[in-house]
Enzyme design. Structure first.
Site, short mmCIF file in Angstrom:
data_model
loop_
_atom_site.label_atom_id
_atom_site.label_comp_id
_atom_site.label_asym_id
_atom_site.label_seq_id
_atom_site.Cartn_x
_atom_site.Cartn_y
_atom_site.Cartn_z
N LYS A 48 -37.58 52.14 15.99
CA LYS A 48 -36.25 51.57 16.24
C LYS A 48 -35.63 52.34 17.40
O LYS A 48 -35.91 53.54 17.56
CB LYS A 48 -35.40 51.71 14.97
CG LYS A 48 -33.91 51.37 15.14
CD LYS A 48 -33.67 49.88 15.30
CE LYS A 48 -32.18 49.58 15.50
NZ LYS A 48 -31.98 48.15 15.89
N GLY A 75 -26.38 45.97 16.13
CA GLY A 75 -25.52 47.07 16.58
C GLY A 75 -26.15 48.44 16.45
O GLY A 75 -25.47 49.44 16.20
N LEU A 76 -27.48 48.47 16.63
CA LEU A 76 -28.22 49.74 16.66
C LEU A 76 -28.11 50.61 15.42
O LEU A 76 -27.90 51.83 15.52
CB LEU A 76 -27.80 50.56 17.89
CG LEU A 76 -28.43 50.19 19.22
CD1 LEU A 76 -27.73 50.94 20.36
CD2 LEU A 76 -29.91 50.57 19.23
N CYS A 131 -29.93 46.45 25.23
CA CYS A 131 -29.32 46.05 23.95
C CYS A 131 -28.13 45.13 24.20
O CYS A 131 -27.19 45.49 24.90
CB CYS A 131 -28.86 47.25 23.14
SG CYS A 131 -28.15 46.70 21.57
N LYS A 165 -37.52 48.64 28.47
CA LYS A 165 -37.32 47.35 27.79
C LYS A 165 -36.21 46.60 28.49
O LYS A 165 -35.09 47.10 28.63
CB LYS A 165 -36.95 47.62 26.31
CG LYS A 165 -36.61 46.39 25.49
CD LYS A 165 -37.84 45.79 24.82
CE LYS A 165 -37.50 44.76 23.75
NZ LYS A 165 -37.35 45.35 22.42
N ASN A 194 -36.26 41.65 25.76
CA ASN A 194 -35.34 41.79 24.65
C ASN A 194 -34.78 40.40 24.32
O ASN A 194 -35.01 39.43 25.06
CB ASN A 194 -34.20 42.74 25.02
CG ASN A 194 -33.64 43.48 23.81
OD1 ASN A 194 -33.41 42.87 22.77
ND2 ASN A 194 -33.42 44.76 23.96
N GLY A 222 -37.56 34.93 18.45
CA GLY A 222 -38.42 33.95 17.78
C GLY A 222 -39.02 32.94 18.74
O GLY A 222 -38.98 33.13 19.96
N GLY A 250 -41.71 37.96 22.44
CA GLY A 250 -40.91 36.75 22.29
C GLY A 250 -41.72 35.65 21.64
O GLY A 250 -42.57 35.04 22.28
N THR A 273 -39.53 38.71 15.25
CA THR A 273 -39.10 37.75 14.22
C THR A 273 -40.21 37.44 13.21
O THR A 273 -39.98 37.47 12.00
CB THR A 273 -38.59 36.44 14.88
OG1 THR A 273 -37.48 36.76 15.74
CG2 THR A 273 -38.11 35.44 13.83
C1 DHB Z 1 -30.11 46.07 18.89
C2 DHB Z 1 -30.53 44.91 19.45
C3 DHB Z 1 -31.28 44.96 20.57
O1 DHB Z 1 -31.75 43.84 21.15
C4 DHB Z 1 -31.59 46.17 21.12
O2 DHB Z 1 -32.31 46.20 22.23
C5 DHB Z 1 -31.18 47.33 20.56
C6 DHB Z 1 -30.44 47.28 19.42
C7 DHB Z 1 -29.29 46.05 17.72
O3 DHB Z 1 -28.39 45.20 17.64
O4 DHB Z 1 -29.48 46.93 16.85
#
Ligand code: DHB
Length: 313
Positions: A48, A75-76, A131, A165, A194, A222, A250, A273
């Site tokens: 993560k 939101g990480l 993100c 990324k 992403n 997805g 993807g 997904t």
């Molecule tokens: C989250 C989503 C993302 O696409 C990413 O690159 C990093 C974090 C997220 O919402 O946690």
């Protein structure tokens, strides 16, 4: 002479038994989840995206799987960089390379994160510059000057492979500028892509949004993301003159999907997904499908098909 496994592939100096791994964000937040990927037939393990401090993430509901796509605004949520650094040594990785994904909110934060992970036995670092779910924050990768500043700093701190990324871009010109700059900066690989930003799901019966954060919008993933991601892989490969190693992400859900990404120019793929839906046993199924496909076509090495796309006529 030793014949390499037909599904073997390379990401910079890393050697992967097969080209299929998890995408950052899915099944990779806790040690338990990472160990499950380690015990699976994945070719590598991605963490993560870790931040300097632990985060609980956005309010729920923050993820929905629909027919043919998913939307997330997580939101990480993650236990923080110290957690991953503490646990990397005893991860049950099953011989697989482990790629650390890092996400900062400033040049300074990325630098601190890299300083921490560079001294640990991760095999590569994927710098997440894309993100889409942080309210009030832009996507670093959409500002090439800021992105370059971050990557220039980080490159000097890591001797292992460093990847980035990226989000989907809208023009070939942006892709061309980005690809060329990344080669100059010594980026080893790009992970494309992403989730597509600002997706929305509404229930017509209740008139309710399906996810709560950010006014109801989040990243699209997805099957619906596949043609977008495949186009990014194809154009990054073209615009870099095949000089950037690419990991495609993807909508991968079959061996045939993997083949399409390899043909477009990817050296490996990630699954998000479909991994969420199917669990890490998906790696066994997809590698079996890929093996059968490769055998049928008399392909003895994946290197022989990467970036070999043919014109329509
Ligand atoms: C989250 C989503 C993302 O696409 C990413 O690159 C990093 C974090 C997220 O919402 O946690």
């Amino acid at each position: 002479m030793h014949t390499p496994h037909p599904l073997q592939t390379n990401i910079g100096t890393l050697v992967l038994e097969n080209p299929v791994m998890n995408a950052s964000g899915v099944w990779c937040t806790t040690v338990e989840e990472l160990n499950q990927i380690g015990h699976s037939q994945a070719g590598a393990i991605v963490t993560k995206s870790m931040t300097l401090k632990e985060r609980s993430g956005n309010p729920e509901p923050r993820f929905t799987v629909e027919e043919g796509y998913s939307i997330n605004s997580m939101g990480l949520p993650n236990p923080g960089v110290d957690y991953y650094c503490q646990h990397i040594k005893d991860l049950e990785r099953g011989g697989k390379p482990v790629i650390a994904s890092i996400a900062g909110f400033s040049v300074q934060e990325y630098t601190e994160l890299m300083a921490r992970v560079a001294e640990q036995p991760f095999d590569a670092v994927e710098v997440n510059l894309s993100c889409p779910n942080l309210e009030g924050k832009g996507i670093f990768a959409y500002d090439l000057e800021t992105a370059s500043k971050i990557l220039e700093k980080l490159r000097g701190m890591l001797t292992k492979p460093m990847g980035v990324k990226l989000p989907p871009y809208l023009t070939r010109n942006e892709i061309s500028q980005t690809a060329k700059r990344f080669i100059e900066l010594g980026v080893d690989f790009v992970t494309l892509v992403n989730s597509y930003p600002l997706g929305c799901v509404i229930d017509a019966d209740t008139r309710k949004l399906k996810i709560a954060p950010n006014g109801g919008v989040g990243g699209l993933g997805g099957k619906a993301l596949k043609p977008i991601a495949l186009g990014q892989v194809l154009l990054f490969d073209q615009e870099s003159d095949h000089k950037l190693t690419i990991i495609g992400v993807g909508g991968v859900d079959s061996g045939r999907d993997v083949m399409e990404y390899l043909i477009a120019g990817a050296s490996a793929v990630q699954i998000a997904t479909a991994l969420h839906t199917e669990s890490p046993s998906i790696f066994k199924r997809i590698n079996k499908e890929l093996s059968l496909f490769v055998k049928e076509k008399n392909i003895t090495s994946l290197a022989d098909i990467i970036g070999t796309v043919q014109p329509a006529v």
